[in-house]
Design an enzyme around this catalytic site. Structure first.
Site, PDB file in Angstrom:
ATOM      1  N   ARG A 191      43.990  45.432  30.402  1.00 32.82           N
ATOM      2  CA  ARG A 191      44.463  44.069  30.212  1.00 32.82           C
ATOM      3  C   ARG A 191      43.347  43.142  29.729  1.00 32.82           C
ATOM      4  NH1 ARG A 191      45.377  40.293  28.478  1.00 32.82           N
ATOM      5  NH2 ARG A 191      46.693  38.522  29.030  1.00 32.82           N
ATOM      6  N   TYR A 192      42.124  43.403  30.188  1.00 30.65           N
ATOM      7  CA  TYR A 192      40.993  42.539  29.844  1.00 30.65           C
ATOM      8  C   TYR A 192      40.072  43.312  28.900  1.00 30.65           C
ATOM      9  CZ  TYR A 192      42.769  40.248  34.053  1.00 30.65           C
ATOM     10  OH  TYR A 192      43.583  39.661  34.987  1.00 30.65           O
ATOM     11  N   ARG A 213      37.196  45.898  30.595  1.00 30.96           N
ATOM     12  CA  ARG A 213      37.411  46.683  31.808  1.00 30.96           C
ATOM     13  C   ARG A 213      38.827  47.224  31.908  1.00 30.96           C
ATOM     14  NH1 ARG A 213      37.230  41.347  32.308  1.00 30.96           N
ATOM     15  NH2 ARG A 213      38.254  40.180  33.955  1.00 30.96           N
ATOM     16  N   CYS A 225      49.213  54.885  50.105  1.00 28.23           N
ATOM     17  CA  CYS A 225      48.315  54.036  50.890  1.00 28.23           C
ATOM     18  C   CYS A 225      48.449  54.506  52.323  1.00 28.23           C
ATOM     19  CB  CYS A 225      48.748  52.577  50.825  1.00 28.23           C
ATOM     20  SG  CYS A 225      48.583  51.888  49.186  1.00 28.23           S
ATOM     21  N   CYS A 255      51.633  47.639  52.911  1.00 29.67           N
ATOM     22  CA  CYS A 255      51.679  46.202  53.176  1.00 29.67           C
ATOM     23  C   CYS A 255      53.032  45.668  52.750  1.00 29.67           C
ATOM     24  CB  CYS A 255      50.593  45.475  52.392  1.00 29.67           C
ATOM     25  SG  CYS A 255      48.971  46.212  52.590  1.00 29.67           S
ATOM     26  N   CYS A 302      53.029  43.879  49.296  1.00 30.12           N
ATOM     27  CA  CYS A 302      52.420  44.569  48.157  1.00 30.12           C
ATOM     28  C   CYS A 302      53.069  44.165  46.833  1.00 30.12           C
ATOM     29  CB  CYS A 302      52.549  46.075  48.323  1.00 30.12           C
ATOM     30  SG  CYS A 302      51.745  46.961  46.972  1.00 30.12           S
ATOM     31  N   ARG A 353      52.582  45.733  43.968  1.00 30.86           N
ATOM     32  CA  ARG A 353      52.919  46.919  43.175  1.00 30.86           C
ATOM     33  C   ARG A 353      53.965  47.763  43.889  1.00 30.86           C
ATOM     34  NH1 ARG A 353      47.230  48.112  41.946  1.00 30.86           N
ATOM     35  NH2 ARG A 353      46.722  46.798  40.174  1.00 30.86           N
ATOM     36  N   ASP A 390      52.201  36.969  44.231  1.00 27.98           N
ATOM     37  CA  ASP A 390      52.925  37.232  42.981  1.00 27.98           C
ATOM     38  C   ASP A 390      54.443  37.086  43.144  1.00 27.98           C
ATOM     39  OD1 ASP A 390      50.682  37.828  41.406  1.00 27.98           O
ATOM     40  OD2 ASP A 390      50.643  39.910  42.105  1.00 27.98           O
ATOM     41  N   ASP A 418      47.669  35.378  39.317  1.00 31.33           N
ATOM     42  CA  ASP A 418      47.811  36.415  38.301  1.00 31.33           C
ATOM     43  C   ASP A 418      49.070  36.025  37.543  1.00 31.33           C
ATOM     44  OD1 ASP A 418      47.125  38.654  36.881  1.00 31.33           O
ATOM     45  OD2 ASP A 418      46.753  39.872  38.669  1.00 31.33           O
ATOM     46  N   LYS A 451      44.489  37.146  35.538  1.00 33.20           N
ATOM     47  CA  LYS A 451      44.023  36.292  36.633  1.00 33.20           C
ATOM     48  C   LYS A 451      43.534  34.965  36.063  1.00 33.20           C
ATOM     49  CE  LYS A 451      42.477  40.222  39.344  1.00 33.20           C
ATOM     50  NZ  LYS A 451      42.629  41.250  38.304  1.00 33.20           N
TER      51      LYS A 451
HETATM   52  C1  PLP Z   1      42.281  42.504  38.525  1.00 29.73           C
HETATM   53  C2  PLP Z   1      42.215  43.410  37.412  1.00 29.73           C
HETATM   54  C3  PLP Z   1      40.983  43.790  36.863  1.00 29.73           C
HETATM   55  C4  PLP Z   1      39.661  43.266  37.398  1.00 29.73           C
HETATM   56  O1  PLP Z   1      39.529  41.888  37.175  1.00 29.73           O
HETATM   57  P1  PLP Z   1      38.260  41.092  37.695  1.00 29.73           P
HETATM   58  O2  PLP Z   1      38.619  39.657  37.469  1.00 29.73           O
HETATM   59  O3  PLP Z   1      37.106  41.522  36.839  1.00 29.73           O
HETATM   60  O4  PLP Z   1      38.039  41.429  39.105  1.00 29.73           O
HETATM   61  C5  PLP Z   1      41.000  44.640  35.788  1.00 29.73           C
HETATM   62  N1  PLP Z   1      42.145  45.107  35.263  1.00 29.73           N
HETATM   63  C6  PLP Z   1      43.342  44.745  35.748  1.00 29.73           C
HETATM   64  C7  PLP Z   1      44.580  45.273  35.113  1.00 29.73           C
HETATM   65  C8  PLP Z   1      43.422  43.909  36.860  1.00 29.73           C
HETATM   66  O5  PLP Z   1      44.616  43.558  37.363  1.00 29.73           O
HETATM   67  S1  SF4 Z   2      48.604  45.839  48.903  1.00 33.94           S
HETATM   68 FE1  SF4 Z   2      49.842  47.588  48.153  1.00 33.94          FE
HETATM   69  S2  SF4 Z   2      48.376  48.916  47.107  1.00 33.94           S
HETATM   70 FE2  SF4 Z   2      47.190  47.519  48.407  1.00 33.94          FE
HETATM   71  S3  SF4 Z   2      46.893  48.631  50.337  1.00 33.94           S
HETATM   72 FE3  SF4 Z   2      48.701  47.349  50.575  1.00 33.94          FE
HETATM   73  S4  SF4 Z   2      50.419  48.699  50.034  1.00 33.94           S
HETATM   74 FE4  SF4 Z   2      48.568  49.640  49.228  1.00 33.94          FE
END
Ligand code: PLP
Ligand code: SF4
Length: 371
Positions: A113-114, A117, A126, A130, A133, A135, A294, A331, A338
């Site tokens: 996305r960025y 990275r 996990c 949570c 969560c 995701r 989110d 986000d 972010k």
């Molecule tokens: C959060 C995230 C990162 C890391 O972002 P930082 O702001 O550098 O901590 C990288 N890729 C994705 C897809 C993310 O959601």
């Molecule tokens: S937030 Fe989601 S991915 Fe992160 S530890 Fe909790 S259940 Fe696992």
């Protein structure tokens, strides 16, 4: 919970077992039968939880379950671990994949996305699921761990894209994987010359601190520079055990950050947040981000208004150590990435929501929860 209570709940309880992370995983609480040994459940509550379990999994490590205060219906540990009927209420603004991770996935399991990275999803498992969560469309739905074939395709993508200097290993929680498998993956990432830093995102220190063993750390520290970000949301989670896990990580030379989520009824209170941030720096964990919750499906009851977060941080900043205050970010729904919640990025703010300009200059909208 004392030793006697633990022995009543877990037949083969011993301190040795308790401190063994594999025993903790094997003995996770996954149904209402087991759960009712930990907390007092009314008939209706039990039915509600069972309804939720048809849609979303539950798993609570004995360690984390033992932190629940059964006498407090608003216990912040309980709210993060035990399903609520509110998870089944879905608002039209909520989405399955609010961050559009699928759209930014050039090969399965990798999110780019960025510019510099990538995020590599190693597993959907996990140790504790949570309730908030983001995701949850993936996590806890299917037992997925990255295959050799997928890993090779992801590594090949990183090798070809020399702009990638930071690889974030995520999930799920990568630290549920066995040391040998994890090392096999980290080693291959480390062999890529343009990858400068490797990061792991994990909630393990909070929900399964006994997983942070000397063996794990002796392995990880061979692959420096390696960073870890964890996920504490409430000062009650900072226990003797979780503090010790963090101490070990930091002593292995791994900088340790924390990403909290602002959760209604859990930590949407200035004094709680302040206590959390101060406790974190006292165990050498640097508060990194505070995420606005989110707009994922089934977590709407955890959302707060953006103005609430802004007010709380404003009254904390300046009053405590500068580096104890994390960056408050949204986000941005729709894949904006972010985005810091401050004047440089907020274009408009109403009772209904916030319009943001992201790092690419594009416009996104975060809807506030309806009262
Ligand atoms: C959060 C995230 C990162 C890391 O972002 P930082 O702001 O550098 O901590 C990288 N890729 C994705 C897809 C993310 O959601
Ligand atoms: S937030 Fe989601 S991915 Fe992160 S530890 Fe909790 S259940 Fe696992």
């Amino acid at each position: 919970m004392d030793e006697n209570e633990k022995a009543q709940i877990w037949k083969d309880y011993s301190l040795e077992h308790w401190n063994d992370w594999k025993w903790q995983i094997k003995n996770r609480i996954t149904d209402t039968e087991q759960l009712s040994k930990i907390v007092h459940l009314k008939k209706e509550e039990k039915e509600d939880i069972e309804k939720c379990l048809q849609k979303f999994k539950m798993a609570i490590t004995p360690y984390y379950a033992a932190l629940i205060d059964d006498s407090n219906p608003d216990c912040p540990i309980r709210k993060q671990a035990i399903p609520s009927a509110k998870e089944l209420i879905i608002d039209p603004c909520e989405r399955e994949d609010p961050l559009c991770e699928e759209k930014y996935s050039p090969v399965p399991g990798l999110v780019h996305r960025y510019p510099d990275r990538v995020l590599l999803v190693l597993t959907h498992k996990c140790s504790m699921y949570c309730r908030h969560c983001t995701r949850r469309r993936l996590v806890g739905c299917e037992d997925y761990s990255i295959s050799d074939k997928r890993l090779e395709a992801a590594l090949e993508y990183i090798r070809k894209n020399t702009v990638i200097r930071d690889v974030l290993l995520s999930g799920g929680d990568p630290l549920v994987m066995p040391d040998a498998r994890l090392e096999g993956i980290i080693k291959k990432v480390r062999e890529i010359p343009h990858v400068e830093i490797i990061r792991i995102g994990t909630r393990t220190p909070v929900v399964l601190p006994m997983r942070i063993t000397d063996e794990l750390l002796n392995m990880l520290k061979k692959y420096h520079p390696l960073w870890i970000n964890t996920h504490f949301n409430h000062p009650k989670e900072i226990t003797k055990e979780s503090s010790e896990a963090c101490r070990k990580i930091v002593d292995a030379g791994i900088p340790l950050g924390n990403q909290s989520v602002l959760l209604r009824g859990v930590n949407d209170d200035t004094e709680i947040l302040k206590a959390l941030f101060l406790k974190l720096v006292s165990i050498r964990v640097r508060p990194y981000y505070l995420y606005q919750c989110d707009v994922s499906q089934g977590i709407g009851h955890f959302r707060t208004k953006v103005s609430k977060g802004m007010e709380m941080l404003k009254s904390i900043r300046g009053n405590i150590t500068g580096f104890a205050v994390p960056e408050y970010v949204i986000d941005a729904p729709g894949g904006g990435g972010k985005t810091p919640v401050n004047r440089d990025y907020i274009v408009d703010m109403t009772e209904e929501g916030v319009t943001l300009r992201n790092f690419e200059g594009k416009i996104f909208y975060y809807p506030n929860p309806k009262e």
